[in-house]
Enzyme design. Sequence first.
Site, short mmCIF file in Angstrom:
data_model
loop_
_atom_site.label_atom_id
_atom_site.label_comp_id
_atom_site.label_asym_id
_atom_site.label_seq_id
_atom_site.Cartn_x
_atom_site.Cartn_y
_atom_site.Cartn_z
N THR A 1 2.70 0.80 7.80
CA THR A 1 2.10 0.61 9.12
C THR A 1 3.08 -0.03 10.09
O THR A 1 2.98 0.14 11.30
CB THR A 1 0.82 -0.24 9.01
OG1 THR A 1 -0.03 0.35 8.03
CG2 THR A 1 0.08 -0.34 10.33
N ILE B 1 -5.11 -4.67 1.67
CA ILE B 1 -4.01 -4.69 2.65
C ILE B 1 -4.37 -3.60 3.64
O ILE B 1 -4.37 -2.41 3.31
CB ILE B 1 -2.65 -4.48 1.97
CG1 ILE B 1 -2.36 -5.67 1.06
CG2 ILE B 1 -1.55 -4.33 3.03
CD1 ILE B 1 -1.05 -5.56 0.28
N TYR C 1 2.97 -1.00 -5.17
CA TYR C 1 2.27 -0.24 -4.14
C TYR C 1 2.26 1.23 -4.55
O TYR C 1 3.31 1.88 -4.57
CB TYR C 1 2.97 -0.45 -2.80
CG TYR C 1 2.35 0.25 -1.60
CD1 TYR C 1 1.07 0.79 -1.62
CD2 TYR C 1 3.07 0.35 -0.41
CE1 TYR C 1 0.53 1.41 -0.52
CE2 TYR C 1 2.53 0.96 0.71
CZ TYR C 1 1.27 1.49 0.65
OH TYR C 1 0.74 2.10 1.75
N LYS D 1 -1.22 -2.80 -4.84
CA LYS D 1 -1.95 -2.22 -3.72
C LYS D 1 -2.21 -0.77 -4.10
O LYS D 1 -1.27 0.02 -4.21
CB LYS D 1 -1.14 -2.33 -2.43
CG LYS D 1 -1.80 -1.65 -1.23
CD LYS D 1 -0.90 -1.68 0.00
CE LYS D 1 -1.55 -0.94 1.17
NZ LYS D 1 -0.65 -0.90 2.36
#
Length: 291
Positions: free
Chosen positions: A45, A202, A131, A159
């Site tokens: 992001t 997250i 992740y 994540k």
Amino acid sequence: MFEGAMPALITPFTKDDRIDREGLQRNIAFVEEGGVSGIVPCGTTGESATLSAAEHEEVIDIAVECSKVPVIAGTGSNNTGEALQFTKHAADAGVDGVLLISPYYNKPNPAGLLAHFKKIAEAVDIPMILYNVPSRTGQDMPVDVIVELAKVENIVGIKEASGNAAKVSQILENTMDDDFVVLSGEDGLTLPIISMGGRGVISVAANIVPDKMSGMVNAALKGDYETARKLHFEIAPLIRALFLETNPIPVKKAAELVGLASGHLRLPLAPISDANQAKLANELRKLGVME
């Protein structure tokens, strides 16, 4: 330490294409006021793929300097040496943990995945969160690899953004004895993941509605599912709007529309379409965060 709602921060840019230091500080203050439990700079992001190494370090430094909540810095790469370099800098800067995406494009075999993460974990003594986001990396980390990495002392969580609730359940089932934290990597699946034993998210949406996302997560963690469901359904239309186009295209526009620091997108990302901007603005107005 790593639970609750933690925004994957956008990276605001100035008109001359530099990191907007003051804007980033304002955005961090905004999400902190909204009750987030941590912040995550330099993730997907945050347009990490188009940040130079120096800019990557600058964003992390700014976050550490001004944040009042734990900082989990994105330090992953498809180059193990570069990921190690980013992780060492983040540790030296004083972050509380790092987020390591599985190597993208290379598509390493299981042995390569294990070697990649273990090399970084052995070299830098800092809490690390894996992740898994196959829609970005082209590869879904196997459960057995995740379970083995969960046994590494400073690999403390994941994540999970595969979109596969059955897989998340399997990870939780097989890591319960390892003090391993599972965080949602998809805003819309946060509530069901917490119901299975996940500890938070997250989040993209927490950049814009940190109070509502934090409220939902905190209620769910306390077992107040009536409140959590109410908030989940209240923000669900905005979450869908934030993914009408590739993240972070919509969330950067949303930030601009609600008065946060944003700036342009770096190529190859292009601005949101007029039609999708109108849909996004409509959801922001419904939530009362945009006039």
